[in-house]
Design a protein around this motif. Sequence first.
Motif, PDB file in Angstrom:
ATOM      1  N   LEU A 168     -12.222   0.289   2.860  1.00 32.23           N
ATOM      2  CA  LEU A 168     -12.214   0.044   1.360  1.00 32.23           C
ATOM      3  C   LEU A 168     -11.253   0.638   0.935  1.00 32.23           C
ATOM      4  O   LEU A 168      -9.775   0.370   0.227  1.00 32.23           O
ATOM      5  N   ALA A 169     -10.839   2.540   1.064  1.00 27.05           N
ATOM      6  CA  ALA A 169     -10.085   3.008   1.118  1.00 27.05           C
ATOM      7  C   ALA A 169      -9.090   2.307   1.452  1.00 27.05           C
ATOM      8  O   ALA A 169      -7.812   2.797   1.047  1.00 27.05           O
ATOM      9  N   VAL A 170      -9.396   1.728   2.564  1.00 31.35           N
ATOM     10  CA  VAL A 170      -7.477   1.833   3.702  1.00 31.35           C
ATOM     11  C   VAL A 170      -7.434   0.827   2.954  1.00 31.35           C
ATOM     12  O   VAL A 170      -6.219   0.517   1.974  1.00 31.35           O
ATOM     13  N   ALA A 171      -7.942  -0.123   2.434  1.00 29.31           N
ATOM     14  CA  ALA A 171      -7.191  -1.695   1.454  1.00 29.31           C
ATOM     15  C   ALA A 171      -6.872  -1.107  -0.035  1.00 29.31           C
ATOM     16  O   ALA A 171      -6.055  -2.074  -0.221  1.00 29.31           O
ATOM     17  N   ARG A 172      -7.508  -0.141  -0.783  1.00 30.12           N
ATOM     18  CA  ARG A 172      -6.220   0.071  -1.845  1.00 30.12           C
ATOM     19  C   ARG A 172      -5.515   0.893  -1.533  1.00 30.12           C
ATOM     20  O   ARG A 172      -4.499   1.468  -2.549  1.00 30.12           O
ATOM     21  N   GLY A 173      -5.317   1.511  -0.245  1.00 33.50           N
ATOM     22  CA  GLY A 173      -4.031   2.288  -0.609  1.00 33.50           C
ATOM     23  C   GLY A 173      -4.037   3.238  -0.105  1.00 33.50           C
ATOM     24  O   GLY A 173      -3.429   3.954  -1.005  1.00 33.50           O
ATOM     25  N   GLU A 174      -5.773   4.104  -0.358  1.00 37.62           N
ATOM     26  CA  GLU A 174      -6.219   5.579  -0.545  1.00 37.62           C
ATOM     27  C   GLU A 174      -5.941   5.686   0.326  1.00 37.62           C
ATOM     28  O   GLU A 174      -5.654   7.750   0.524  1.00 37.62           O
ATOM     29  N   LEU A 175      -5.193   5.613   2.035  1.00 35.45           N
ATOM     30  CA  LEU A 175      -5.434   5.976   2.710  1.00 35.45           C
ATOM     31  C   LEU A 175      -4.156   6.006   3.781  1.00 35.45           C
ATOM     32  O   LEU A 175      -3.624   6.273   4.347  1.00 35.45           O
ATOM     33  N   ASP A 176      -2.693   5.927   2.795  1.00 38.48           N
ATOM     34  CA  ASP A 176      -1.481   5.253   3.916  1.00 38.48           C
ATOM     35  C   ASP A 176      -1.374   6.651   4.396  1.00 38.48           C
ATOM     36  O   ASP A 176      -0.675   5.779   5.638  1.00 38.48           O
ATOM     37  N   ALA A 177      -1.807   7.715   4.530  1.00 41.59           N
ATOM     38  CA  ALA A 177      -1.643   9.022   5.030  1.00 41.59           C
ATOM     39  C   ALA A 177      -1.815   8.763   6.525  1.00 41.59           C
ATOM     40  O   ALA A 177      -0.987   8.821   7.207  1.00 41.59           O
ATOM     41  N   PHE A 178      -1.926   8.333   6.312  1.00 35.56           N
ATOM     42  CA  PHE A 178      -3.526   7.798   8.060  1.00 35.56           C
ATOM     43  C   PHE A 178      -2.555   6.583   8.897  1.00 35.56           C
ATOM     44  O   PHE A 178      -3.418   6.278   9.643  1.00 35.56           O
TER      45      PHE A 178
ATOM     46  N   PRO B 139       2.472  -0.626   0.630  1.00 44.01           N
ATOM     47  CA  PRO B 139       2.396  -2.139   0.246  1.00 44.01           C
ATOM     48  C   PRO B 139       1.441  -1.733  -1.070  1.00 44.01           C
ATOM     49  O   PRO B 139       0.466  -1.141  -1.316  1.00 44.01           O
ATOM     50  N   ALA B 140       1.565  -3.193  -1.643  1.00 46.49           N
ATOM     51  CA  ALA B 140      -0.031  -2.926  -2.598  1.00 46.49           C
ATOM     52  C   ALA B 140      -1.329  -3.340  -2.106  1.00 46.49           C
ATOM     53  O   ALA B 140      -1.972  -2.936  -0.844  1.00 46.49           O
ATOM     54  N   PRO B 141      -2.254  -3.044  -2.855  1.00 48.76           N
ATOM     55  CA  PRO B 141      -3.511  -3.011  -2.696  1.00 48.76           C
ATOM     56  C   PRO B 141      -4.266  -4.626  -2.032  1.00 48.76           C
ATOM     57  O   PRO B 141      -3.687  -5.666  -2.565  1.00 48.76           O
ATOM     58  N   ALA B 142      -5.150  -4.391  -1.430  1.00 48.62           N
ATOM     59  CA  ALA B 142      -5.225  -5.632  -0.803  1.00 48.62           C
ATOM     60  C   ALA B 142      -5.585  -6.735  -1.543  1.00 48.62           C
ATOM     61  O   ALA B 142      -7.068  -6.054  -1.734  1.00 48.62           O
ATOM     62  N   ARG B 143      -5.209  -7.677  -1.823  1.00 52.84           N
ATOM     63  CA  ARG B 143      -6.647  -8.881  -1.986  1.00 52.84           C
ATOM     64  C   ARG B 143      -7.165  -9.638  -1.670  1.00 52.84           C
ATOM     65  O   ARG B 143      -8.310 -10.308  -2.592  1.00 52.84           O
ATOM     66  N   THR B 144      -6.960  -9.551  -0.369  1.00 52.96           N
ATOM     67  CA  THR B 144      -7.339 -11.005   0.329  1.00 52.96           C
ATOM     68  C   THR B 144      -7.418  -9.729   2.335  1.00 52.96           C
ATOM     69  O   THR B 144      -6.627  -9.022   2.364  1.00 52.96           O
ATOM     70  N   ALA B 145      -8.133 -10.287   3.015  1.00 56.42           N
ATOM     71  CA  ALA B 145      -8.993  -9.452   4.030  1.00 56.42           C
ATOM     72  C   ALA B 145      -9.490 -10.440   4.595  1.00 56.42           C
ATOM     73  O   ALA B 145      -9.918 -11.940   4.715  1.00 56.42           O
ATOM     74  N   LEU B 146      -8.992 -10.555   6.138  1.00 57.89           N
ATOM     75  CA  LEU B 146      -9.443 -11.146   8.120  1.00 57.89           C
ATOM     76  C   LEU B 146      -9.764 -10.204   8.009  1.00 57.89           C
ATOM     77  O   LEU B 146      -9.861  -9.245   8.895  1.00 57.89           O
ATOM     78  N   VAL B 147     -11.863 -10.668   8.698  1.00 55.68           N
ATOM     79  CA  VAL B 147     -12.309 -10.376   9.611  1.00 55.68           C
ATOM     80  C   VAL B 147     -13.235 -10.878  10.779  1.00 55.68           C
ATOM     81  O   VAL B 147     -13.679 -11.970  10.492  1.00 55.68           O
TER      82      VAL B 147
END
Length: 282
Positions: free
Chosen positions: A230-240, A15-23
């Motif tokens: 934020l790191a998850v949202a940006r795709g930096e931690l996809d291995a996790f 998936p692309a880095p997130a542009r939108t979020a729901l919290v």
Amino acid sequence: MPEPTGSGSTAGPVPAPARTALVTGASRGIGRALVLGLADAGLAVGAVARDALALDELVDDVTDRGGRAVATALDVTDDAATHAGVRALAAELGGIDLLVNCAGRIEAQEVAPWEADLDEVRAVLELNVVGAFSLVRAAVPGMVARGGGRVVDLSSGAAHRDSGVNAAYGASKAALFRLGGTLAVAGAPHGVLAFEVSPGVVRTDMTLSMASHEGRTAWTDPADVVALVLAVARGELDAFSGRYVRAGVDTPASLRALAAAGLPARARRLDVVRYGGDDPLG
């Protein structure tokens, strides 16, 4: 013997880095900090909680800081209201790329399981588990249709570590971890990833009410939680995806280094530890 590396899930689109979020649970505490932090980072954020006035104030705060947020007041244990609210927020945001299941509660009294109030047990499980299921059912189909997305569950050490008290809370967080792991496997072919993010011990109304934290002076900085999400949202931690990380102990940099070195297949997962290579469970 060392365990093999691997995600345990079928490879699929990234998936692309997130542009939108729901919290969810957005009106106070960690949820509020996440809305502000995600919006400060440039994401458009949908905020969900029961307190409409607090949500209005939160949206004003985001706007004053130059960000964008929209909000809907609802109870996530109301499945119909949750689905309607998610549809409305998704329409305003242009889709939901990141879902953060932050809404939660814990028992009022720290007692042994046989002394638990069953009504309170039901309330904890209803919010922490069934509410999260409702959000997944409402938000993830849109992610699948758009080619991917990410889900973050606010986890806890109670998900994997036994305690003599707060059995309902521990059971709910373990169930949430299993939901996340199942979502990581089922969602991978569709580009949907899932993460268990423990906030550590942040100073909130909930932690301040707990006898086990009475007199505590060392607290996790909410900024550390925001940094991991934020790191998850940006795709930096996809291995996790399907795994557990903890603010105040893990950092985006340390987790990226672990992923680069190769993660054992069962590392940071909800699992039964084998007693050795000859364990028949292997």
